[in-house]
Write an enzyme that holds these catalytic residues in place. Sequence first.
Site, PDB file in Angstrom:
ATOM      1  N   VAL A  11      41.304  36.912  38.504  1.00 54.82           N
ATOM      2  CA  VAL A  11      41.282  37.252  36.700  1.00 54.82           C
ATOM      3  C   VAL A  11      41.884  35.944  36.123  1.00 54.82           C
ATOM      4  O   VAL A  11      41.276  35.333  35.079  1.00 54.82           O
ATOM      5  CB  VAL A  11      42.099  38.337  36.511  1.00 54.82           C
ATOM      6  CG1 VAL A  11      42.104  38.518  35.074  1.00 54.82           C
ATOM      7  CG2 VAL A  11      41.431  39.566  37.262  1.00 54.82           C
ATOM      8  N   THR A 120      45.684  44.122  35.439  1.00 56.62           N
ATOM      9  CA  THR A 120      45.556  45.377  35.054  1.00 56.62           C
ATOM     10  C   THR A 120      47.147  46.363  35.448  1.00 56.62           C
ATOM     11  O   THR A 120      47.320  46.116  36.583  1.00 56.62           O
ATOM     12  CB  THR A 120      44.589  46.062  36.194  1.00 56.62           C
ATOM     13  OG1 THR A 120      43.452  45.389  35.999  1.00 56.62           O
ATOM     14  CG2 THR A 120      44.332  47.696  36.019  1.00 56.62           C
ATOM     15  N   GLU A 150      40.891  42.825  31.202  1.00 57.60           N
ATOM     16  CA  GLU A 150      39.648  42.054  31.687  1.00 57.60           C
ATOM     17  C   GLU A 150      38.695  43.083  32.376  1.00 57.60           C
ATOM     18  O   GLU A 150      39.086  43.798  33.307  1.00 57.60           O
ATOM     19  CB  GLU A 150      40.092  41.064  32.497  1.00 57.60           C
ATOM     20  CG  GLU A 150      39.151  40.098  32.876  1.00 57.60           C
ATOM     21  CD  GLU A 150      38.096  39.584  31.821  1.00 57.60           C
ATOM     22  OE1 GLU A 150      38.693  39.230  30.843  1.00 57.60           O
ATOM     23  OE2 GLU A 150      36.881  39.971  32.039  1.00 57.60           O
ATOM     24  N   ARG A 153      33.576  41.533  36.838  1.00 59.18           N
ATOM     25  CA  ARG A 153      33.537  41.934  38.366  1.00 59.18           C
ATOM     26  C   ARG A 153      33.652  40.331  39.272  1.00 59.18           C
ATOM     27  O   ARG A 153      33.135  39.532  38.627  1.00 59.18           O
ATOM     28  CB  ARG A 153      32.128  42.223  38.790  1.00 59.18           C
ATOM     29  CG  ARG A 153      31.890  43.650  38.198  1.00 59.18           C
ATOM     30  CD  ARG A 153      30.585  43.990  37.919  1.00 59.18           C
ATOM     31  NE  ARG A 153      29.772  43.088  37.070  1.00 59.18           N
ATOM     32  CZ  ARG A 153      28.530  42.834  37.200  1.00 59.18           C
ATOM     33  NH1 ARG A 153      27.626  43.345  37.869  1.00 59.18           N
ATOM     34  NH2 ARG A 153      28.130  41.962  36.364  1.00 59.18           N
ATOM     35  N   ASN A 227      37.766  51.922  35.009  1.00 59.68           N
ATOM     36  CA  ASN A 227      37.751  51.604  36.589  1.00 59.68           C
ATOM     37  C   ASN A 227      37.477  53.140  37.331  1.00 59.68           C
ATOM     38  O   ASN A 227      36.792  53.269  38.177  1.00 59.68           O
ATOM     39  CB  ASN A 227      38.699  50.930  37.145  1.00 59.68           C
ATOM     40  CG  ASN A 227      38.540  49.493  36.928  1.00 59.68           C
ATOM     41  OD1 ASN A 227      37.724  48.860  36.684  1.00 59.68           O
ATOM     42  ND2 ASN A 227      39.633  48.756  37.788  1.00 59.68           N
ATOM     43  N   GLY A 272      26.171  53.982  49.005  1.00 55.79           N
ATOM     44  CA  GLY A 272      26.538  53.076  50.066  1.00 55.79           C
ATOM     45  C   GLY A 272      27.549  53.391  51.140  1.00 55.79           C
ATOM     46  O   GLY A 272      27.635  54.771  51.378  1.00 55.79           O
ATOM     47  N   CYS A 279      40.556  46.442  43.338  1.00 54.95           N
ATOM     48  CA  CYS A 279      40.708  46.922  41.842  1.00 54.95           C
ATOM     49  C   CYS A 279      40.717  48.707  42.137  1.00 54.95           C
ATOM     50  O   CYS A 279      41.600  49.243  41.707  1.00 54.95           O
ATOM     51  CB  CYS A 279      39.668  46.358  41.010  1.00 54.95           C
ATOM     52  SG  CYS A 279      39.846  44.544  40.772  1.00 54.95           S
ATOM     53  N   ARG A 346      39.716  42.155  50.535  1.00 51.71           N
ATOM     54  CA  ARG A 346      40.690  43.279  50.463  1.00 51.71           C
ATOM     55  C   ARG A 346      40.000  44.443  50.326  1.00 51.71           C
ATOM     56  O   ARG A 346      39.262  44.678  49.433  1.00 51.71           O
ATOM     57  CB  ARG A 346      41.581  42.846  49.144  1.00 51.71           C
ATOM     58  CG  ARG A 346      42.425  41.579  49.418  1.00 51.71           C
ATOM     59  CD  ARG A 346      43.404  41.039  47.951  1.00 51.71           C
ATOM     60  NE  ARG A 346      42.266  40.696  47.234  1.00 51.71           N
ATOM     61  CZ  ARG A 346      42.420  40.198  45.697  1.00 51.71           C
ATOM     62  NH1 ARG A 346      43.973  40.630  45.416  1.00 51.71           N
ATOM     63  NH2 ARG A 346      41.810  39.686  45.077  1.00 51.71           N
TER      64      ARG A 346
HETATM   65  C1  UGA Z   1      35.590  46.186  39.334  1.00 55.67           C
HETATM   66  C2  UGA Z   1      35.129  46.540  38.117  1.00 55.67           C
HETATM   67  O1  UGA Z   1      33.410  46.597  38.222  1.00 55.67           O
HETATM   68  C3  UGA Z   1      35.320  45.615  36.969  1.00 55.67           C
HETATM   69  O2  UGA Z   1      34.960  45.894  35.637  1.00 55.67           O
HETATM   70  C4  UGA Z   1      37.163  45.249  36.533  1.00 55.67           C
HETATM   71  O3  UGA Z   1      37.079  44.390  35.903  1.00 55.67           O
HETATM   72  C5  UGA Z   1      37.473  45.064  38.045  1.00 55.67           C
HETATM   73  O4  UGA Z   1      37.031  46.126  39.078  1.00 55.67           O
HETATM   74  C6  UGA Z   1      38.895  44.960  38.023  1.00 55.67           C
HETATM   75  O5  UGA Z   1      39.400  45.913  37.745  1.00 55.67           O
HETATM   76  O6  UGA Z   1      39.149  43.875  38.142  1.00 55.67           O
HETATM   77  P1  UGA Z   1      35.014  44.757  41.304  1.00 55.67           P
HETATM   78  O7  UGA Z   1      36.121  45.261  42.035  1.00 55.67           O
HETATM   79  O8  UGA Z   1      35.167  42.904  41.399  1.00 55.67           O
HETATM   80  O9  UGA Z   1      35.108  44.845  39.694  1.00 55.67           O
HETATM   81  O10 UGA Z   1      33.667  44.989  41.900  1.00 55.67           O
HETATM   82  P2  UGA Z   1      32.479  45.973  41.768  1.00 55.67           P
HETATM   83  O11 UGA Z   1      31.380  45.262  41.301  1.00 55.67           O
HETATM   84  O12 UGA Z   1      32.871  46.938  40.399  1.00 55.67           O
HETATM   85  O13 UGA Z   1      32.503  46.793  42.938  1.00 55.67           O
HETATM   86  C7  UGA Z   1      33.472  47.586  43.531  1.00 55.67           C
HETATM   87  C8  UGA Z   1      33.257  48.298  44.770  1.00 55.67           C
HETATM   88  O14 UGA Z   1      32.148  49.414  44.416  1.00 55.67           O
HETATM   89  C9  UGA Z   1      32.343  47.478  45.778  1.00 55.67           C
HETATM   90  O15 UGA Z   1      32.794  47.824  47.235  1.00 55.67           O
HETATM   91  C10 UGA Z   1      31.025  47.787  45.564  1.00 55.67           C
HETATM   92  O16 UGA Z   1      30.264  47.346  46.564  1.00 55.67           O
HETATM   93  C11 UGA Z   1      30.836  49.237  45.205  1.00 55.67           C
HETATM   94  N1  UGA Z   1      29.772  49.683  44.334  1.00 55.67           N
HETATM   95  C12 UGA Z   1      29.604  49.210  43.144  1.00 55.67           C
HETATM   96  C13 UGA Z   1      28.895  50.814  44.991  1.00 55.67           C
HETATM   97  O17 UGA Z   1      29.198  51.346  46.212  1.00 55.67           O
HETATM   98  N2  UGA Z   1      27.875  51.340  44.413  1.00 55.67           N
HETATM   99  C14 UGA Z   1      27.577  50.891  43.200  1.00 55.67           C
HETATM  100  O18 UGA Z   1      26.536  51.030  42.401  1.00 55.67           O
HETATM  101  C15 UGA Z   1      28.423  49.652  42.532  1.00 55.67           C
END
Ligand code: UGA
Length: 467
Positions: A11, A120, A150, A153, A227, A272, A279, A346
Amino acid sequence: MRIAVVGSGYVGLVAAACFAELGHDIISVDSDTEKLTSLQAGILPIHEPLLGDLVERHRGRRLVFSASVPEAVKSSEVVFIAVGTPATESGEADLSYVEAVAREIARCLDGFRLVIEKSTVPVLTNEWIRRTLLAEGAAPGSFDVASNPEFMREGNGVTDFLYPDRIVIGADSDHAAHLLLTIYEPLISGSYAHQKDAVPAPPGARVPAVVISTTTKSAELIKHASNAFLAMKISFINAVSNVCEAIGADVMQVSCGIGEDSRIGRRFLRPGIGFGGSCFPKDLLAFRVIAQERGYDFRLLDEVMRINEEQRRSFVRKVRKALWTLKGKRLAVLGLAFKGGTDDIRESPAIALIRTLLKEGAGITAYDPAAMARAREEFTGDEIQLAQDPYQAAAGCDALLILADWEEFAILDLNRLRAALKYPTIIDGRNLYDPEMMAANGFSYYSIGRRDVVPAPGARVETATRS
Ligand code: UGA
């Protein structure tokens, strides 16, 4: 504006580079001197698309790196706190890094500074920061505390930051709100997107950005609630995928049918192996704990976490169903990061699944486009083998497991893959392929919330095409 960003993790570093891109003068602070030396030389500690370009564009000019909080605070008008807030044993967010930075800021205040939470944090952290600053001797009028959560992703950090769905400005005074609006002015007016050298807007970007002005407490809550809601959407579709499997429906069709309702929305409805990362798991726990402390038993969040854990167990059952016994079998694993597009492992479901499969006696050969170095630190000695590419990983294996949704895993050369594997069996935890097409290409293919397929005996193998 002159801005200090304390903390240069995912971040902090993205925020620092993007603020420089918006025209501000940034001092990015971190206590890790090795990391700073690398950053000063333009070497990034993380895999994040476009970040290297921005750091290169601004490094040594609008973006400088420092190990000194006092130096950064003295030469800045506002200070963003973007240090880590890992989970403690009990699930609460560990705010000791935030507190330590607040103390350091208090000791070097020599005029008004706006301190902004970017990490966060649980609701009410702003009050603790205020108390800490005062306790360390800061004069009451010499600072204000605001919250600017923030929402980027990992893997899309730069474009999410520069083209956000919304900018949340949590401030309890007009002056604090005004400073934050000034910082984001190029995004709020839309002028940044029209700059000729701007990072291009992704499809569907909102320009100009929507601003939500709230109290500091509401802003803190918006982050945790966002989140938690996104994690709930993922657990919801994963639960639905189990029903689909039980009755023979196709979860991808169901997800599409649900998501096209604009009140629900298509995003975060991809089934999935469960969500991971630094996060969602941590923030759900912290949100649960803070609600509990304030007398609200937020049991919905327990269920979201339970479904998530069950989804991993269900995937292991799928592997067993495909292979019968696991002892002595060699499995190729594609994907080690918690999702495609990042090197972050992580709370990666892939790592947790590999650990379970190893315990059951399987051997693992893994490949990930970005997370190999981190995987080498995670697994000791010869616990798992690492391959140079998907085909080398597959060579001689009893089956191939897809555990992260990297774009390159969705466009594999299926003929080459089939030739490399000992048995043409794929267990896809991310639904990257069409089952019928996989069967036509000679694979036994198991995925999430869809029927399992096996090639018809003696079927002619079609030329591979992408799903
Ligand atoms: C998440 C949030 O999407 C961000 O908006 C937020 O800023 C961030 O956390 C944070 O708090 O810093 P991030 O953890 O980088 O972002 O990744 P995501 O794209 O949200 O994916 C999180 C997990 O959910 C991954 O394991 C992903 O594979 C899974 N996921 C995501 C699914 O299984 N299905 C989906 O449809 C979307």
